[in-house]
Design a protein around this motif. Sequence first.
Motif, PDB file in Angstrom:
ATOM      1  N   GLU A 157       5.860   4.657  -6.409  1.00 32.75           N
ATOM      2  CA  GLU A 157       5.051   3.932  -5.419  1.00 32.75           C
ATOM      3  C   GLU A 157       3.873   3.215  -6.080  1.00 32.75           C
ATOM      4  O   GLU A 157       3.543   2.087  -5.725  1.00 32.75           O
ATOM      5  CB  GLU A 157       4.547   4.902  -4.336  1.00 32.75           C
ATOM      6  CG  GLU A 157       5.668   5.448  -3.468  1.00 32.75           C
ATOM      7  CD  GLU A 157       5.163   6.347  -2.354  1.00 32.75           C
ATOM      8  OE1 GLU A 157       4.700   5.831  -1.324  1.00 32.75           O
ATOM      9  OE2 GLU A 157       5.226   7.591  -2.507  1.00 32.75           O
ATOM     10  N   ILE A 158       3.253   3.887  -7.039  1.00 28.45           N
ATOM     11  CA  ILE A 158       2.139   3.261  -7.767  1.00 28.45           C
ATOM     12  C   ILE A 158       2.633   2.004  -8.484  1.00 28.45           C
ATOM     13  O   ILE A 158       2.013   0.938  -8.399  1.00 28.45           O
ATOM     14  CB  ILE A 158       1.543   4.259  -8.788  1.00 28.45           C
ATOM     15  CG1 ILE A 158       0.856   5.413  -8.052  1.00 28.45           C
ATOM     16  CG2 ILE A 158       0.579   3.558  -9.743  1.00 28.45           C
ATOM     17  CD1 ILE A 158       0.608   6.641  -8.923  1.00 28.45           C
ATOM     18  N   ASP A 159       3.769   2.138  -9.174  1.00 27.86           N
ATOM     19  CA  ASP A 159       4.308   0.994  -9.919  1.00 27.86           C
ATOM     20  C   ASP A 159       4.649  -0.163  -8.977  1.00 27.86           C
ATOM     21  O   ASP A 159       4.425  -1.335  -9.307  1.00 27.86           O
ATOM     22  CB  ASP A 159       5.551   1.414 -10.706  1.00 27.86           C
ATOM     23  CG  ASP A 159       5.200   2.349 -11.853  1.00 27.86           C
ATOM     24  OD1 ASP A 159       4.013   2.725 -11.977  1.00 27.86           O
ATOM     25  OD2 ASP A 159       6.109   2.720 -12.622  1.00 27.86           O
ATOM     26  N   SER A 186       0.830  -1.203   0.000  1.00 28.66           N
ATOM     27  CA  SER A 186       0.000   0.000   0.000  1.00 28.66           C
ATOM     28  C   SER A 186       0.858   1.244   0.000  1.00 28.66           C
ATOM     29  O   SER A 186       2.004   1.224   0.466  1.00 28.66           O
ATOM     30  CB  SER A 186      -0.918   0.006   1.227  1.00 28.66           C
ATOM     31  OG  SER A 186      -0.153   0.069   2.400  1.00 28.66           O
ATOM     32  N   ALA A 187       0.313   2.323  -0.538  1.00 31.49           N
ATOM     33  CA  ALA A 187       1.047   3.593  -0.563  1.00 31.49           C
ATOM     34  C   ALA A 187       0.075   4.742  -0.321  1.00 31.49           C
ATOM     35  O   ALA A 187      -0.978   4.815  -0.952  1.00 31.49           O
ATOM     36  CB  ALA A 187       1.757   3.771  -1.898  1.00 31.49           C
ATOM     37  N   PHE A 188       0.450   5.604   0.598  1.00 33.54           N
ATOM     38  CA  PHE A 188      -0.302   6.818   0.886  1.00 33.54           C
ATOM     39  C   PHE A 188       0.442   7.912   0.118  1.00 33.54           C
ATOM     40  O   PHE A 188       1.533   8.330   0.502  1.00 33.54           O
ATOM     41  CB  PHE A 188      -0.257   7.067   2.405  1.00 33.54           C
ATOM     42  CG  PHE A 188      -1.340   7.968   2.909  1.00 33.54           C
ATOM     43  CD1 PHE A 188      -2.484   7.440   3.496  1.00 33.54           C
ATOM     44  CD2 PHE A 188      -1.224   9.347   2.806  1.00 33.54           C
ATOM     45  CE1 PHE A 188      -3.490   8.276   3.976  1.00 33.54           C
ATOM     46  CE2 PHE A 188      -2.231  10.179   3.278  1.00 33.54           C
ATOM     47  CZ  PHE A 188      -3.366   9.646   3.865  1.00 33.54           C
ATOM     48  N   LEU A 189      -0.133   8.346  -0.988  1.00 36.33           N
ATOM     49  CA  LEU A 189       0.622   9.176  -1.943  1.00 36.33           C
ATOM     50  C   LEU A 189       0.692  10.642  -1.503  1.00 36.33           C
ATOM     51  O   LEU A 189       0.120  11.522  -2.137  1.00 36.33           O
ATOM     52  CB  LEU A 189      -0.004   9.074  -3.325  1.00 36.33           C
ATOM     53  CG  LEU A 189      -0.044   7.664  -3.937  1.00 36.33           C
ATOM     54  CD1 LEU A 189      -0.669   7.699  -5.320  1.00 36.33           C
ATOM     55  CD2 LEU A 189       1.350   7.054  -4.017  1.00 36.33           C
ATOM     56  N   GLY A 193      -3.918  -4.728  -3.075  1.00 28.94           N
ATOM     57  CA  GLY A 193      -3.065  -3.615  -2.660  1.00 28.94           C
ATOM     58  C   GLY A 193      -3.884  -2.330  -2.626  1.00 28.94           C
ATOM     59  O   GLY A 193      -5.006  -2.282  -3.140  1.00 28.94           O
ATOM     60  N   TYR A 194      -3.319  -1.307  -1.999  1.00 27.52           N
ATOM     61  CA  TYR A 194      -4.041  -0.046  -1.792  1.00 27.52           C
ATOM     62  C   TYR A 194      -3.238   1.168  -2.259  1.00 27.52           C
ATOM     63  O   TYR A 194      -2.023   1.231  -2.057  1.00 27.52           O
ATOM     64  CB  TYR A 194      -4.310   0.151  -0.294  1.00 27.52           C
ATOM     65  CG  TYR A 194      -5.604  -0.439   0.227  1.00 27.52           C
ATOM     66  CD1 TYR A 194      -6.740   0.345   0.378  1.00 27.52           C
ATOM     67  CD2 TYR A 194      -5.679  -1.780   0.591  1.00 27.52           C
ATOM     68  CE1 TYR A 194      -7.932  -0.184   0.881  1.00 27.52           C
ATOM     69  CE2 TYR A 194      -6.866  -2.317   1.101  1.00 27.52           C
ATOM     70  CZ  TYR A 194      -7.985  -1.516   1.235  1.00 27.52           C
ATOM     71  OH  TYR A 194      -9.156  -2.034   1.735  1.00 27.52           O
ATOM     72  N   ASP A 226      -6.612  16.641  -3.665  1.00 24.08           N
ATOM     73  CA  ASP A 226      -6.072  17.711  -4.508  1.00 24.08           C
ATOM     74  C   ASP A 226      -4.882  17.262  -5.351  1.00 24.08           C
ATOM     75  O   ASP A 226      -4.364  18.032  -6.142  1.00 24.08           O
ATOM     76  CB  ASP A 226      -5.668  18.906  -3.638  1.00 24.08           C
ATOM     77  CG  ASP A 226      -4.654  18.510  -2.572  1.00 24.08           C
ATOM     78  OD1 ASP A 226      -4.673  17.342  -2.128  1.00 24.08           O
ATOM     79  OD2 ASP A 226      -3.836  19.355  -2.181  1.00 24.08           O
ATOM     80  N   TYR A 227      -4.442  16.017  -5.183  1.00 21.56           N
ATOM     81  CA  TYR A 227      -3.256  15.564  -5.914  1.00 21.56           C
ATOM     82  C   TYR A 227      -3.560  14.994  -7.296  1.00 21.56           C
ATOM     83  O   TYR A 227      -2.664  14.883  -8.123  1.00 21.56           O
ATOM     84  CB  TYR A 227      -2.490  14.531  -5.086  1.00 21.56           C
ATOM     85  CG  TYR A 227      -1.531  15.142  -4.085  1.00 21.56           C
ATOM     86  CD1 TYR A 227      -1.648  16.485  -3.710  1.00 21.56           C
ATOM     87  CD2 TYR A 227      -0.503  14.390  -3.522  1.00 21.56           C
ATOM     88  CE1 TYR A 227      -0.781  17.046  -2.784  1.00 21.56           C
ATOM     89  CE2 TYR A 227       0.370  14.950  -2.596  1.00 21.56           C
ATOM     90  CZ  TYR A 227       0.226  16.272  -2.234  1.00 21.56           C
ATOM     91  OH  TYR A 227       1.093  16.823  -1.323  1.00 21.56           O
TER      92      TYR A 227
END
Lengths: 625, 625
Positions: free
Chosen positions: A184-186, A172-175, A199-200, A206-207
């Motif tokens: 992180e997405i990849d 998981s990734a908190f972007l 996965g998360y 706003d991003y």
Amino acid sequence: MSPIGILKNKESSAGVFESSRIPLGQYIFERLASSGTRTIFGVPGDFNLSLLEHIYNPEVALKGIKWIGTCNELNAAYAADGYSRYTNKIGCLITTLGVGELSALNGIAGAFAEDVKILHIVGVAPSQFYEGRVQNCHNVHHLVPAASDSNFCAPDHRVYHDMVDKRISCSSAFLDDLSSACDEIDTVISDIYRNSKPGYLFVPADYADKLVDARNMEIRPTITLQDVVSGISVNNHKCQELAEYILELMYDSSRPAIIADVLCDRYGLTSSLRELVNQTHVWNFASAMGKSILDESNPGFRGVYNGSESQEQVVTDIQSCDFLLHVGIVRNEMNTGHYSYKFSNYSKIVELHPEYVNFIDTDTGKTRCMTGQYFFKVLDTVKRMVDPTKLHLKYQETAVSEAQETCGPPHSPVTHSYLQTHFPKLLSSGDVFVVDTGSFQFGVRDYRFPSDLKYISQSFYLSIGMALPCALGVGLGMQDYPSDHIISSALVPKNYQPRLILCEGDGAAQMTIQELTSFLRYNVSLDLFIWNNGGYTVERAIKGPNRSYNDIMSWEWTEILRVFGDPKLEKSVSHKVSSTGQMAKLLETFKRANQQNKLVRLVEVILGVMDFPEQLKSMAVACRH
Amino acid sequence: MSPIGILKNKESSAGVFESSRIPLGQYIFERLASSGTRTIFGVPGDFNLSLLEHIYNPEVALKGIKWIGTCNELNAAYAADGYSRYTNKIGCLITTLGVGELSALNGIAGAFAEDVKILHIVGVAPSQFYEGRVQNCHNVHHLVPAASDSNFCAPDHRVYHDMVDKRISCSSAFLDDLSSACDEIDTVISDIYRNSKPGYLFVPADYADKLVDARNMEIRPTITLQDVVSGISVNNHKCQELAEYILELMYDSSRPAIIADVLCDRYGLTSSLRELVNQTHVWNFASAMGKSILDESNPGFRGVYNGSESQEQVVTDIQSCDFLLHVGIVRNEMNTGHYSYKFSNYSKIVELHPEYVNFIDTDTGKTRCMTGQYFFKVLDTVKRMVDPTKLHLKYQETAVSEAQETCGPPHSPVTHSYLQTHFPKLLSSGDVFVVDTGSFQFGVRDYRFPSDLKYISQSFYLSIGMALPCALGVGLGMQDYPSDHIISSALVPKNYQPRLILCEGDGAAQMTIQELTSFLRYNVSLDLFIWNNGGYTVERAIKGPNRSYNDIMSWEWTEILRVFGDPKLEKSVSHKVSSTGQMAKLLETFKRANQQNKLVRLVEVILGVMDFPEQLKSMAVACRH
């Protein structure tokens, strides 16, 4: 202020300097497209709207990405699960902070339990709340306040992330850092394929519009299961030695067997395994969760092995084998007949796991484990190197007792015993057969499927009501990737239009019934059988056969499609069946092509309140506490 | 073996030694009854059946405990929430491991966010799995396997407990020790009342029948909100000093005001606060979440204060006050008009919180906090000591502009502007008015309610679809405790049968629509208004007014009760309304007693896709990222 500007309109980013910079939202969807996902499920919410807007970006739309809104978020998760089970790609859903993501949670846990590839994207509160630009005890809606005095304590913006991380999510990734967001997405997408688990991604509201460097798309134009699998470095020499050793064991054996288990499906080994079976003609079995991986019309297919809960002939057959190649194993209560797997103590067992191989000597009980040996590679090497002339198969044929065709006079009530022999006749090669958790599911284990039927059922996690939205995902997967599940198209009748068939009980259906509307909305063909037995029959089999807690309301099932979007019955037809005569006629009609040309065909079948398949009995006993 | 035997039948426990020993399941339900809970919501599942059996124990049934099965677990959580909001007792739901409890999670989080008292009881796997009597890597169904190799790693039986503990639960107990189980149950129930937040009990499937020492029931025969509150030790002398000081400030003031906030409701202070208002005649306001705590028909009631998002007259009135007694405060985005509360800098503010009192000097900005002063005690003392003759109130009356009665010709479409002036006429003193998250909700803030109307709405957590199952819980609460919400029965017309009125949008309704069947099943009277505006209008107001993600399917709303259990329309009637003329007529009919004598009256009202109340605008702007 952040140095990263907001893309107001397409033109403003046309400069040379920004040539590889695209909005984060666009990157997410292009990356998903590059990994094979075309359908995105979910429900809009305050914190994901900016992200959803990017689905309508022409460049994203051009890559085939489309939005499928579901009635609620749990149904979106179930649909994403079905999409992945059918396509073997990532099923994706988008929800909003708290209210949305938590509603979907049980669907994600089910995917985690059954190794299904889901990406759950959650739109969270905008970055100003993390970056301290807003007073730090600001309690935003959808977010639970701190457990202590929330008037003075800051809420924890990662509270929901921490609930799922490592428990029902493999990655998981908190972007909250745009400079690393694409990496992180990849990573999350690769991890989902590598682990075959959900996965998360948590995306601040706003991003979605902020620009990121999209260079990764050039370096890794695609991230598919194949890419991830082939990207794992393997010692080819060692793998070859291993394959030779396995083959030697097989050649030495006179009664070898192959058991296909669920991870073969999840890691795309189905066709490899079928080829190996076709080359060698060894006896082959499926586990309960691995059902439909192998070609069950093949005479060497001996049935589903579920330990002591299997059919007698299956136990006899597997006990007679002296070598077992067991591929893609998942051990749990449901997949092993309550841990009752038992092989003859003269047999040698080779277990191919995703990342290691086990050699088990049943005689001594000793296991030798070889790590760093990936089952996709080992199986492929075995398949490539096998020399069928070196095999000397000597099976002891047992007389397979044909199931008794019991139907009685045409006015007899429909029973599970009747369905056990007559329902399978409906199924054709090429069909996709989705079955919900429930009494009917237990009998399906012993169906002999046509060669290229794909069977989808949540057989371990067992969340009732899952199958209907799951089937929506399957149907949309069939639209995105028609015939992707068909291994040997020669076995499917020419011009045959594969059907999506769904069976579920009435109690299960009431859980998630609203999603039936989406089949009409998105033109997904469906043949739906609802077993009307007046409540929770699996539970009645365990306890409280006459208790009110096992009752449900009686509904007008055949009127439901009219209410849910087809008032003039232009797209659907509904039948109610209560006798074997009616059922036989209906199965015959349905077996022929969909001549009524209706999108959804619903059949309500009246069953006895306490009627259930023989196969449910051992489960019911195990559950009596 | 455990030394604690299993109660096979009632007779076997009749011995002297076992006189105070009862099955754990019975203890749980008797304890719930002793705390005021009579209705238990939920869905049966493999791991909770043994527990559910105890609901049918005659001694339990005698105490009024009954089971209400809902269509799914999320709906059970919403219903338990509604039950608690209405009764101010504990709303209870029972689910099964994983599949059930996780489905309910969003409902529990909403209750946590809005200080609602829920007990979530989860039936978990039997004790043999914790006690090592079964091989430790046994993966039971409904439980997610370990994230690492689950074939060899034990699952974590507390994984779901660890997700919720301290995050969305104020107190929880995993009852794996029978000797302390009763104490733990009592602690969780006390904690729920003390914190006004959800709590959890996890009950191993085989423990429901095991005997426990029920002595606690003799020591503490009841555990109610009143018991818990009065059990807190208070320094009466200090409290009296404090009350005197607060009253001095009030006597010194010429324009004092009282603001009622949501925790007054949750801690049962509504009638105390109303009495204080009636004794003093000071101006009084409600917060957005505190709406309907005070008697809005009282001329001293000046409206709902929601910071800069309030009606102009409310802002003017509150700014003119020089002393504010603000009781039971919860600060969040929605309850404070996005943190825009602002009082005159000459006013003195006293905040009564559950466990402390704040004195704020707006002139200097200084706050003095006095801990250990409980608002229920302080308020009670103030009320007891107040001498109205010492007050010298000099309010500056502002001309309240009467809302324009706009309805136009009878064939005009129904609009939110029309509803704003005409819908309130439907409401009578004694009614319970449940409103879902959605565009309509924003306008309700400025309704002037009749004196004893109870308003229930999830105004901060904002989970759409919550209100329909919530209303089921409210309706069952009204059956268990009729008229409990009526503070001054003199203001309710004689022989008036309080109505349960529910309003929700079509998008919200589709989320949880199946639960409508339960109103028919359990004979819960309901007047239901469905605003048919073709999708998610709140989201359209924020972004994507024409985007497909904000669309939903069009349903035949007026046919839905027929399908969900009333085929012959014996219990329900449905209307479709699209003009102000039809709406006016319908409101008139509904205003008179339910002459049609139907259990459920459903009204589908056609509204414009982009029509929404004025009050939604600031929220929509705040959500545009």
